[in-house]
Design a protein around this motif. Structure first.
Motif, mmCIF file in Angstrom:
data_model
loop_
_atom_site.group_PDB
_atom_site.id
_atom_site.type_symbol
_atom_site.label_atom_id
_atom_site.label_comp_id
_atom_site.label_asym_id
_atom_site.label_seq_id
_atom_site.Cartn_x
_atom_site.Cartn_y
_atom_site.Cartn_z
ATOM 1 N N HIS A 69 1.078 -1.528 -0.255
ATOM 2 C CA HIS A 69 0.154 0.114 -0.006
ATOM 3 C C HIS A 69 0.578 1.136 -0.311
ATOM 4 O O HIS A 69 0.754 1.969 -0.701
ATOM 5 N N GLU A 70 2.043 1.358 1.070
ATOM 6 C CA GLU A 70 3.198 2.360 0.701
ATOM 7 C C GLU A 70 3.177 2.662 -0.360
ATOM 8 O O GLU A 70 3.180 3.762 -0.712
ATOM 9 N N LEU A 71 4.448 1.848 -0.725
ATOM 10 C CA LEU A 71 4.872 1.556 -2.724
ATOM 11 C C LEU A 71 3.842 2.188 -3.844
ATOM 12 O O LEU A 71 3.567 3.527 -4.470
ATOM 13 N N ARG A 72 2.475 1.916 -3.380
ATOM 14 C CA ARG A 72 1.751 2.981 -4.705
ATOM 15 C C ARG A 72 1.570 3.566 -4.597
ATOM 16 O O ARG A 72 1.495 4.487 -4.834
ATOM 17 N N ARG A 73 1.284 4.204 -2.215
ATOM 18 C CA ARG A 73 0.866 5.302 -2.506
ATOM 19 C C ARG A 73 2.340 6.047 -3.159
ATOM 20 O O ARG A 73 1.978 7.514 -3.521
#
Length: 136
Positions: A69-73
Motif C-alpha cells: 500500500h505504501e509503495l502504491r502511494r
C-alpha cells in the motif's frame, strides 16, 4: 447335596474367571485411556504450534500488504510528475526520449550525461520505465 457343593464350586470358579477377565479388561481400558490422553496432548501441542505459525504468516502478510500500500502511494503520483517534468523545459531532450533510451538499456548515468537530466530525474525516468515493465 454333593451336586449343590459342586454347583457352588463351579459358580465360584466362574466368578473367579469373570473377576479376572474384568480386571484384565479394566487394566487394558486404563492403558488405552492413557495412550489416548498422550495422543491428545501431542495433537493439542501440534495444533498450538500450527496456530503460532499461522499467526506468524498472517503478520507477515499484513506487513507485506501495508508495504505494498505504501509503495502504491509513492508510485501513484509519478506519471503526473513525469508529465510535469516533460512540460517544464521544452528545449532540453524530452523525457519521452530519455524513457526510450532507458528502454534500450541506458543507465541513470547515461541519462544524466546525454539528456542533461539531474540524477533524481534520471532515476525517476528509470524507475517509471521499470514500473511499466513490471505491470506489463
Amino acid at each position: 447335596m454333593i451336586w449343590i457343593a459342586s454347583l457352588a464350586v463351579a459358580l465360584a470358579v466362574a466368578c473367579s474367571v469373570l473377576g479376572y477377565a474384568c480386571h484384565q479388561l479394566s487394566q487394558r481400558l486404563r492403558r488405552e485411556v492413557e495412550a489416548q490422553a498422550s495422543r491428545d496432548a501431542l495433537r493439542d501441542q501440534r495444533i498450538k504450534e500450527l496456530g503460532r505459525r499461522l499467526e506468524t504468516y498472517l503478520e507477515g502478510s499484513v506487513r507485506m500488504g501495508e508495504d505494498l500500500h505504501e509503495l502504491r502511494r509513492l508510485v501513484a503520483p509519478l506519471p503526473d510528475r513525469l508529465t510535469q517534468l516533460e512540460q517544464r523545459d521544452p528545449h532540453s531532450l524530452s523525457f519521452s526520449q530519455a524513457s526510450r533510451l532507458v528502454g534500450l538499456g541506458a543507465s541513470v548515468d547515461d541519462l544524466t550525461q546525454s539528456c542533461g537530466l539531474t540524477q533524481a530525474e534520471a532515476e525517476l525516468v528509470s524507475r517509471l520505465h521499470q514500473a511499466g515493465k513490471d505491470r506489463g
